[in-house]
Design an enzyme around this catalytic site. Structure first.
Site, mmCIF file in Angstrom:
data_model
loop_
_atom_site.group_PDB
_atom_site.id
_atom_site.type_symbol
_atom_site.label_atom_id
_atom_site.label_comp_id
_atom_site.label_asym_id
_atom_site.label_seq_id
_atom_site.Cartn_x
_atom_site.Cartn_y
_atom_site.Cartn_z
ATOM 1 N N GLY A 198 5.503 -25.973 19.041
ATOM 2 C CA GLY A 198 4.202 -25.309 19.006
ATOM 3 C C GLY A 198 4.282 -23.791 18.974
ATOM 4 C CD GLU A 218 7.540 -31.534 8.850
ATOM 5 O OE1 GLU A 218 6.572 -30.799 9.081
ATOM 6 O OE2 GLU A 218 8.710 -31.207 9.081
ATOM 7 C CG ASP A 253 8.361 -25.016 8.201
ATOM 8 O OD1 ASP A 253 8.376 -23.810 7.937
ATOM 9 O OD2 ASP A 253 7.343 -25.620 8.598
ATOM 10 C CB SER A 311 9.972 -28.010 17.143
ATOM 11 O OG SER A 311 8.575 -28.229 17.075
ATOM 12 C CB SER A 312 7.669 -30.779 13.083
ATOM 13 O OG SER A 312 7.245 -29.625 12.410
ATOM 14 C CG LEU A 354 9.766 -20.494 16.865
ATOM 15 C CD1 LEU A 354 10.475 -20.273 18.193
ATOM 16 C CD2 LEU A 354 9.987 -19.296 15.943
HETATM 17 C C1 GLA Z 1 4.101 -23.570 8.326
HETATM 18 C C2 GLA Z 1 4.369 -24.532 7.180
HETATM 19 C C3 GLA Z 1 5.223 -23.865 6.094
HETATM 20 C C4 GLA Z 1 4.654 -22.516 5.693
HETATM 21 C C5 GLA Z 1 4.327 -21.670 6.922
HETATM 22 C C6 GLA Z 1 3.618 -20.391 6.587
HETATM 23 O O1 GLA Z 1 5.290 -23.308 9.001
HETATM 24 O O2 GLA Z 1 5.026 -25.677 7.651
HETATM 25 O O3 GLA Z 1 5.347 -24.727 4.979
HETATM 26 O O4 GLA Z 1 3.526 -22.671 4.865
HETATM 27 O O5 GLA Z 1 3.519 -22.381 7.860
HETATM 28 O O6 GLA Z 1 4.454 -19.538 5.907
#
Ligand code: GLA
Length: 397
Positions: free
Chosen positions: A128, A171, A183, A133-134, A131
């Site tokens: 949350g 996701e 991510d 984590s998912s 960063l």
């Molecule tokens: C979240 C989403 C990413 C990206 C960022 C914003 O982390 O999971 O795909 O869009 O927000 O840069």
């Protein structure tokens, strides 16, 4: 914040927890990191550029295949929330919560594990905080299933880039969080000592050296203690606004807009037009900032020179994209007032963390200033750690 674990101790701990949960030994332990984005926020789903680094914090997945067609999931961080169901019963939203991420990966790769699989996850990526984590959770399991089922382990049939899509589909399609590929790409493709310069349109990438310590710098992550939820929050609204702006401009994605001046047609005098102009302006200027930061990092000026670009990025997320919070703004302003080189909120927005680029000798003063200011304002006490650009997903043992 607990010390990140990704070495032999972390692997042992995951092995032991697996055996406790399932009564057998795992076939192996894999780790995947969280990430912090240096610059390039909300550009990924607009087919633009991003520049993340991997965190030292990881999720570890201890995994073993089964022969009874069952998917069994357990987490050290969620004791008592063990999930067991048939591979055939997996469906979007079932199971929900933390288990949805590993289950979504198993679902995406179900042809490779028809006999089912047991997965124990243990992680220290703060949840949350913006960063990822998912992504650490999905990517650790995706790499594990790939490695365990590759016909030739020396030449895996699925590339890391394919696993980005597996984890993203877990996701997007299974959990229902409409994220881009930032991510998952960071978690799977980053390397130690580098930032990952990724073109999310053609997926080409380059490792850009980022030796902050040699330049006497630190990149601090400051968790403001306010959380976000991408599945339900304003993240999806921003995505739709960007899509509408691209549609009105007649381009496939905002990536295709070369300059801010080309956004003029959006401004048709209606409140909707003004709003779409602001959203699109963030994306267009942010893409340009990523390219500029990469140019600076490749040059001789040293990484401190990217500071003002980070701060500009924050202003754009705050004013044009409108996804910052008072806590994030206070953190950024306080850091800059006390001599930071640059600062900005990171991740999806509406809470989470900021990054602050500081000269090492100023770190203590700046952390104290932010902590004191948060206390005066009555905000939750912030938590801070310095980032070392760390390796991407890997097998631990
Ligand atoms: C979240 C989403 C990413 C990206 C960022 C914003 O982390 O999971 O795909 O869009 O927000 O840069």
């Amino acid at each position: 914040m607990s010390a990140p674990g990704s070495g032999a101790d972390a692997a042992d701990r995951a092995r032991r927890a697996f055996t406790e949960a399932f009564g057998t030994a795992p076939e192996g332990v894999w780790a995947a990191p969280g990430r912090v984005n240096v610059i390039g926020e909300h550009t990924d789903y607009n087919e633009g550029f991003v520049l993340p680094v991997a965190l030292p914090h990881t999720t570890r997945a201890a995994v073993a295949r089964r022969d009874d067609g069952v998917v069994a999931l357990a987490s050290v961080q969620h004791p008592g929330e063990r999930v067991e169901l048939d591979v055939a019963e997996l469906a979007p939203g079932r199971p929900a919560g933390w288990a949805g991420y590993p289950a979504g990966v198993v679902h995406a790769l179900r042809d490779r594990v028809p006999g089912g699989v047991s997965v124990l996850v243990d992680g220290d990526v703060p949840a949350g905080m913006g960063l990822s984590s998912s992504a650490a959770l999905s990517c650790s399991v995706a790499l594990a299933l790939r490695d365990l089922t590759a016909p030739d382990p020396a030449a895996p049939d699925l590339a890391l880039a394919d696993l980005v899509d597996v984890a993203r589909s877990a996701e997007n399609d299974f959990v229902g969080a409409p994220t881009g590929i930032l991510d998952q790409s960071a978690s799977l493709l980053c390397t130690a000592g580098h930032a990952l310069f990724l073109d999310t349109r053609d997926r080409s990438s380059e490792q850009v050296p980022l030796d902050l310590a040699a330049a006497g710098l630190e990149l601090l992550v400051v968790d403001t203690g306010t959380t976000h939820d991408h599945a339900t929050g304003g993240y999806g609204d921003r995505r739709r606004e960007c899509e509408r702006a691209a549609e009105r401009l007649g381009v496939a994605a905002l990536r295709d807009v070369a300059a801010v001046a080309d956004l003029a047609p959006l401004d048709d005098g209606t409140p909707e037009g003004t709003l779409l102009l602001r959203r699109a302006r963030h994306v267009v200027t942010e893409d340009a900032r990523v390219l500029e930061v990469v140019r600076v990092l490749r040059g001789d000026a040293g990484p401190a020179a990217v500071g003002p670009l980070l701060t500009e990025g924050h202003a754009s997320l705050r004013d044009d994209f409108e996804i910052s919070t008072v806590e994030l703004d206070t953190c950024v302003t306080t850091a800059l007032d006390h001599g930071a080189e640059g600062a900005r909120m990171v991740g999806g927005g509406f809470g989470g963390s900021a990054v602050v680029l500081v000269r090492r000798e100023r770190t203590d003063e700046i952390v104290t200033a932010i902590t004191d200011r948060f206390a005066v304002e009555g905000y939750r006490a912030p938590r801070t750690f310095a980032v070392t650009p760390s390796p991407g997903a890997r097998r631990l043992d």
